[in-house]
Design a protein around this motif. Structure first.
Motif, PDB file in Angstrom:
ATOM      1  N   VAL A  63     -14.861 -48.889 -44.380  1.00  0.00           N
ATOM      2  CA  VAL A  63     -14.236 -48.886 -43.051  1.00  0.00           C
ATOM      3  C   VAL A  63     -14.845 -47.702 -42.314  1.00  0.00           C
ATOM      4  CG1 VAL A  63     -12.093 -48.615 -41.764  1.00  0.00           C
ATOM      5  CG2 VAL A  63     -12.087 -49.855 -43.943  1.00  0.00           C
ATOM      6  N   PRO A  64     -15.544 -47.950 -41.204  1.00  0.00           N
ATOM      7  CA  PRO A  64     -16.195 -46.836 -40.504  1.00  0.00           C
ATOM      8  C   PRO A  64     -15.192 -45.916 -39.827  1.00  0.00           C
ATOM      9  CG  PRO A  64     -16.506 -48.897 -39.298  1.00  0.00           C
ATOM     10  CD  PRO A  64     -15.797 -49.241 -40.575  1.00  0.00           C
ATOM     11  N   ILE A  65     -15.127 -44.685 -40.317  1.00  0.00           N
ATOM     12  CA  ILE A  65     -14.304 -43.645 -39.698  1.00  0.00           C
ATOM     13  C   ILE A  65     -15.245 -42.470 -39.445  1.00  0.00           C
ATOM     14  CG2 ILE A  65     -12.297 -42.122 -39.950  1.00  0.00           C
ATOM     15  CD1 ILE A  65     -11.209 -44.055 -42.043  1.00  0.00           C
ATOM     16  N   PRO A  66     -15.841 -42.382 -38.250  1.00  0.00           N
ATOM     17  CA  PRO A  66     -16.812 -41.309 -38.006  1.00  0.00           C
ATOM     18  C   PRO A  66     -16.190 -39.933 -38.219  1.00  0.00           C
ATOM     19  CG  PRO A  66     -16.849 -42.930 -36.241  1.00  0.00           C
ATOM     20  CD  PRO A  66     -15.660 -43.256 -37.095  1.00  0.00           C
ATOM     21  N   PRO A  67     -16.932 -38.961 -38.760  1.00  0.00           N
ATOM     22  CA  PRO A  67     -18.330 -39.097 -39.196  1.00  0.00           C
ATOM     23  C   PRO A  67     -18.471 -39.558 -40.643  1.00  0.00           C
ATOM     24  CG  PRO A  67     -17.675 -36.813 -39.373  1.00  0.00           C
ATOM     25  CD  PRO A  67     -16.469 -37.550 -38.838  1.00  0.00           C
ATOM     26  N   VAL A  68     -17.363 -39.676 -41.392  1.00  0.00           N
ATOM     27  CA  VAL A  68     -17.422 -40.040 -42.811  1.00  0.00           C
ATOM     28  C   VAL A  68     -16.728 -41.379 -42.999  1.00  0.00           C
ATOM     29  CG1 VAL A  68     -16.836 -39.334 -45.160  1.00  0.00           C
ATOM     30  CG2 VAL A  68     -17.329 -37.587 -43.429  1.00  0.00           C
ATOM     31  N   PRO A  69     -17.452 -42.421 -43.463  1.00  0.00           N
ATOM     32  CA  PRO A  69     -16.809 -43.725 -43.636  1.00  0.00           C
ATOM     33  C   PRO A  69     -15.866 -43.736 -44.836  1.00  0.00           C
ATOM     34  CG  PRO A  69     -19.061 -43.798 -44.438  1.00  0.00           C
ATOM     35  CD  PRO A  69     -18.868 -42.440 -43.807  1.00  0.00           C
ATOM     36  N   PHE A  70     -14.860 -44.569 -44.765  1.00  0.00           N
ATOM     37  CA  PHE A  70     -13.942 -44.774 -45.888  1.00  0.00           C
ATOM     38  C   PHE A  70     -14.531 -45.865 -46.768  1.00  0.00           C
ATOM     39  CE2 PHE A  70     -10.606 -47.291 -47.843  1.00  0.00           C
ATOM     40  CZ  PHE A  70      -9.892 -46.321 -48.513  1.00  0.00           C
ATOM     41  N   THR A  71     -14.818 -45.541 -48.032  1.00  0.00           N
ATOM     42  CA  THR A  71     -15.370 -46.514 -48.968  1.00  0.00           C
ATOM     43  C   THR A  71     -14.610 -46.441 -50.294  1.00  0.00           C
ATOM     44  OG1 THR A  71     -16.971 -45.049 -50.050  1.00  0.00           O
ATOM     45  CG2 THR A  71     -17.670 -46.086 -47.974  1.00  0.00           C
ATOM     46  N   LEU A  72     -14.990 -47.307 -51.211  1.00  0.00           N
ATOM     47  CA  LEU A  72     -14.417 -47.279 -52.552  1.00  0.00           C
ATOM     48  C   LEU A  72     -15.318 -46.530 -53.538  1.00  0.00           C
ATOM     49  CD1 LEU A  72     -12.873 -50.860 -52.879  1.00  0.00           C
ATOM     50  CD2 LEU A  72     -11.757 -48.706 -52.272  1.00  0.00           C
ATOM     51  N   GLN A  73     -16.264 -45.741 -53.010  1.00  0.00           N
ATOM     52  CA  GLN A  73     -17.187 -44.992 -53.847  1.00  0.00           C
ATOM     53  C   GLN A  73     -16.484 -44.086 -54.845  1.00  0.00           C
ATOM     54  OE1 GLN A  73     -19.804 -43.231 -50.954  1.00  0.00           O
ATOM     55  NE2 GLN A  73     -21.588 -43.759 -52.147  1.00  0.00           N
ATOM     56  N   VAL A  74     -15.453 -43.396 -54.400  1.00  0.00           N
ATOM     57  CA  VAL A  74     -14.771 -42.445 -55.289  1.00  0.00           C
ATOM     58  C   VAL A  74     -14.231 -43.167 -56.525  1.00  0.00           C
ATOM     59  CG1 VAL A  74     -12.734 -40.953 -55.495  1.00  0.00           C
ATOM     60  CG2 VAL A  74     -14.257 -40.735 -53.526  1.00  0.00           C
ATOM     61  N   LEU A  75     -13.762 -44.376 -56.359  1.00  0.00           N
ATOM     62  CA  LEU A  75     -13.278 -45.156 -57.500  1.00  0.00           C
ATOM     63  C   LEU A  75     -14.404 -45.366 -58.511  1.00  0.00           C
ATOM     64  CD1 LEU A  75     -11.043 -46.856 -58.826  1.00  0.00           C
ATOM     65  CD2 LEU A  75     -11.796 -48.779 -57.432  1.00  0.00           C
ATOM     66  N   ALA A  76     -15.586 -45.739 -58.034  1.00  0.00           N
ATOM     67  CA  ALA A  76     -16.726 -45.947 -58.923  1.00  0.00           C
ATOM     68  C   ALA A  76     -17.184 -44.644 -59.564  1.00  0.00           C
ATOM     69  CB  ALA A  76     -17.880 -46.591 -58.150  1.00  0.00           C
ATOM     70  N   VAL A  77     -17.162 -43.565 -58.807  1.00  0.00           N
ATOM     71  CA  VAL A  77     -17.574 -42.259 -59.327  1.00  0.00           C
ATOM     72  C   VAL A  77     -16.655 -41.850 -60.484  1.00  0.00           C
ATOM     73  CG1 VAL A  77     -17.727 -39.794 -58.767  1.00  0.00           C
ATOM     74  CG2 VAL A  77     -18.692 -41.489 -57.213  1.00  0.00           C
ATOM     75  N   MET A  78     -15.359 -41.990 -60.290  1.00  0.00           N
ATOM     76  CA  MET A  78     -14.413 -41.620 -61.345  1.00  0.00           C
ATOM     77  C   MET A  78     -14.580 -42.504 -62.584  1.00  0.00           C
ATOM     78  SD  MET A  78     -12.921 -39.033 -60.164  1.00  0.00           S
ATOM     79  CE  MET A  78     -13.061 -38.303 -58.539  1.00  0.00           C
ATOM     80  N   LEU A  79     -14.743 -43.803 -62.371  1.00  0.00           N
ATOM     81  CA  LEU A  79     -14.916 -44.702 -63.510  1.00  0.00           C
ATOM     82  C   LEU A  79     -16.189 -44.375 -64.287  1.00  0.00           C
ATOM     83  CD1 LEU A  79     -13.768 -48.133 -62.041  1.00  0.00           C
ATOM     84  CD2 LEU A  79     -12.666 -46.821 -63.868  1.00  0.00           C
ATOM     85  N   ALA A  80     -17.242 -43.996 -63.577  1.00  0.00           N
ATOM     86  CA  ALA A  80     -18.489 -43.629 -64.259  1.00  0.00           C
ATOM     87  C   ALA A  80     -18.249 -42.455 -65.196  1.00  0.00           C
ATOM     88  CB  ALA A  80     -19.573 -43.296 -63.238  1.00  0.00           C
ATOM     89  N   GLY A  81     -17.525 -41.467 -64.736  1.00  0.00           N
ATOM     90  CA  GLY A  81     -17.229 -40.327 -65.596  1.00  0.00           C
ATOM     91  C   GLY A  81     -16.304 -40.684 -66.735  1.00  0.00           C
ATOM     92  N   TYR A  82     -15.210 -41.374 -66.421  1.00  0.00           N
ATOM     93  CA  TYR A  82     -14.208 -41.696 -67.434  1.00  0.00           C
ATOM     94  C   TYR A  82     -14.759 -42.599 -68.543  1.00  0.00           C
ATOM     95  CZ  TYR A  82     -10.633 -40.072 -64.086  1.00  0.00           C
ATOM     96  OH  TYR A  82      -9.860 -39.339 -63.223  1.00  0.00           O
ATOM     97  N   LEU A  83     -15.631 -43.540 -68.178  1.00  0.00           N
ATOM     98  CA  LEU A  83     -16.105 -44.515 -69.157  1.00  0.00           C
ATOM     99  C   LEU A  83     -17.435 -44.148 -69.809  1.00  0.00           C
ATOM    100  CD1 LEU A  83     -15.123 -47.822 -67.316  1.00  0.00           C
ATOM    101  CD2 LEU A  83     -13.900 -46.642 -69.161  1.00  0.00           C
ATOM    102  N   LEU A  84     -18.250 -43.361 -69.109  1.00  0.00           N
ATOM    103  CA  LEU A  84     -19.566 -43.011 -69.661  1.00  0.00           C
ATOM    104  C   LEU A  84     -19.643 -41.589 -70.190  1.00  0.00           C
ATOM    105  CD1 LEU A  84     -22.020 -44.629 -67.078  1.00  0.00           C
ATOM    106  CD2 LEU A  84     -21.044 -45.627 -69.144  1.00  0.00           C
ATOM    107  N   GLY A  85     -18.689 -40.752 -69.822  1.00  0.00           N
ATOM    108  CA  GLY A  85     -18.757 -39.355 -70.220  1.00  0.00           C
ATOM    109  C   GLY A  85     -19.630 -38.559 -69.257  1.00  0.00           C
ATOM    110  N   PRO A  86     -19.698 -37.238 -69.444  1.00  0.00           N
ATOM    111  CA  PRO A  86     -20.393 -36.401 -68.471  1.00  0.00           C
ATOM    112  C   PRO A  86     -21.892 -36.652 -68.370  1.00  0.00           C
ATOM    113  CG  PRO A  86     -19.593 -35.085 -70.323  1.00  0.00           C
ATOM    114  CD  PRO A  86     -19.054 -36.466 -70.502  1.00  0.00           C
ATOM    115  N   ARG A  87     -22.547 -36.821 -69.499  1.00  0.00           N
ATOM    116  CA  ARG A  87     -24.006 -36.955 -69.469  1.00  0.00           C
ATOM    117  C   ARG A  87     -24.454 -38.272 -68.850  1.00  0.00           C
ATOM    118  NH1 ARG A  87     -27.702 -37.523 -74.810  1.00  0.00           N
ATOM    119  NH2 ARG A  87     -29.692 -37.811 -73.783  1.00  0.00           N
ATOM    120  N   TYR A  88     -23.976 -39.377 -69.405  1.00  0.00           N
ATOM    121  CA  TYR A  88     -24.412 -40.677 -68.912  1.00  0.00           C
ATOM    122  C   TYR A  88     -23.797 -41.015 -67.555  1.00  0.00           C
ATOM    123  CZ  TYR A  88     -26.500 -41.331 -73.488  1.00  0.00           C
ATOM    124  OH  TYR A  88     -27.261 -41.187 -74.622  1.00  0.00           O
TER     125      TYR A  88
END
Length: 195
Positions: free
Chosen positions: A24-49
Motif C-alpha cells: 500500500v503506497p504510503i509516501p515516502p515508505v510503502p506499507f508491505t508484508l516484507q517484515v513478515l518475510a524478514v522475520m520468518l527468514a530468521g526464525y526458520l533459517l537461523g542467523p547465518r542462512y
C-alpha cells in the motif's frame, strides 16, 4: 553448503520478493508484508542462512530484477530514501535468527516469548537504520523521519512479528530434523551435540 540450505535460502528469497509486492503506497515508505518475510527468514533459517537469503534478495534487486516494492530494482532503489530499510534486513534477520533453536525445540509459550523479543529487537534495527537513512537522503529531521518512516508502521509491524513468531513456533519443530541453524540436536535419543 548443503542442497537443502540452498533450497531454503532460495525459497525465503522468493517469499520476500512476493511479500514485497503486497504493498500500500504510503509516501515516502510503502506499507508491505516484507517484515513478515524478514522475520520468518530468521526464525526458520537461523542467523547465518537467514542473512544469506536477505543478501541474495538485495543482490538480485541491485542487479535489476524487480523484487523491491512496486517492482522496483537497481542500485538507485537501494541508495534512495527507503534503501536503509532494505539494507538493514541481513542484520535484522541475523538477530531474529538467534532464537531459531528455541523456536524449534522449546515449549510453545517460551518459544513465542523468545521469538517476539528477538522480533522486536530486529524491528528496532530495521527502524533505526531505515529512519536514519531516510533522514539523510530526504533531508528530514530525526523527528520528521520517525513520523514518516516509523510511526505509521509500528502497530502493523508488531502484528507481523507476533504472527511470524506463532507461525514459526508451529512450523519449526516439524522441520527440526532438517533445520539449518546451528544448535543442539533435538533428535529422539540425540546426544545434544552441536551440528
Amino acid at each position: 553448503m548443503r542442497p537443502a540450505a540452498m533450497v531454503r535460502i532460495a525459497l525465503m528469497t522468493a517469499l520476500t520478493a512476493v511479500m514485497t509486492q503486497i504493498a500500500v503506497p504510503i509516501p515516502p515508505v510503502p506499507f508491505t508484508l516484507q517484515v513478515l518475510a524478514v522475520m520468518l527468514a530468521g526464525y526458520l533459517l537461523g542467523p547465518r542462512y537467514g542473512a544469506m537469503a536477505m543478501l541474495v534478495y538485495l543482490l538480485i534487486g541491485a542487479v535489476g530484477v524487480p523484487v523491491f516494492s512496486n517492482f522496483g530494482s537497481g542500485l538507485g532503489h537501494l541508495l534512495g530514501p527507503t534503501g536503509g530499510y532494505l539494507l538493514s534486513y541481513p542484520l535484522a534477520v541475523a538477530v531474529a535468527g538467534l532464537v531459531a533453536p528455541a523456536l524449534a525445540g522449546s515449549r510453545r509459550p517460551a518459544a513465542i516469548a523468545w521469538g517476539v523479543g528477538a522480533g522486536v529487537a530486529a524491528l528496532a534495527i530495521i527502524y533505526g537504520v531505515g529512519a536514519s537513512w531516510l533522514a539523510v537522503q530526504a533531508g528530514l529531521s530525526p523527528g520528521a523521519a520517525f513520523a514518516a518512516g516509523v510511526a505509521p508502521f509500528v502497530v502493523f509491524d508488531a502484528v507481523k512479528v507476533v504472527f511470524a513468531t506463532v507461525l514459526a513456533a508451529a512450523v519449526a519443530p516439524r522441520i527440526a530434523s532438517t533445520r539449518l541453524f546451528v544448535g543442539p540436536s533435538r533428535e529422539p535419543g540425540g546426544s545434544g551435540r552441536v551440528r
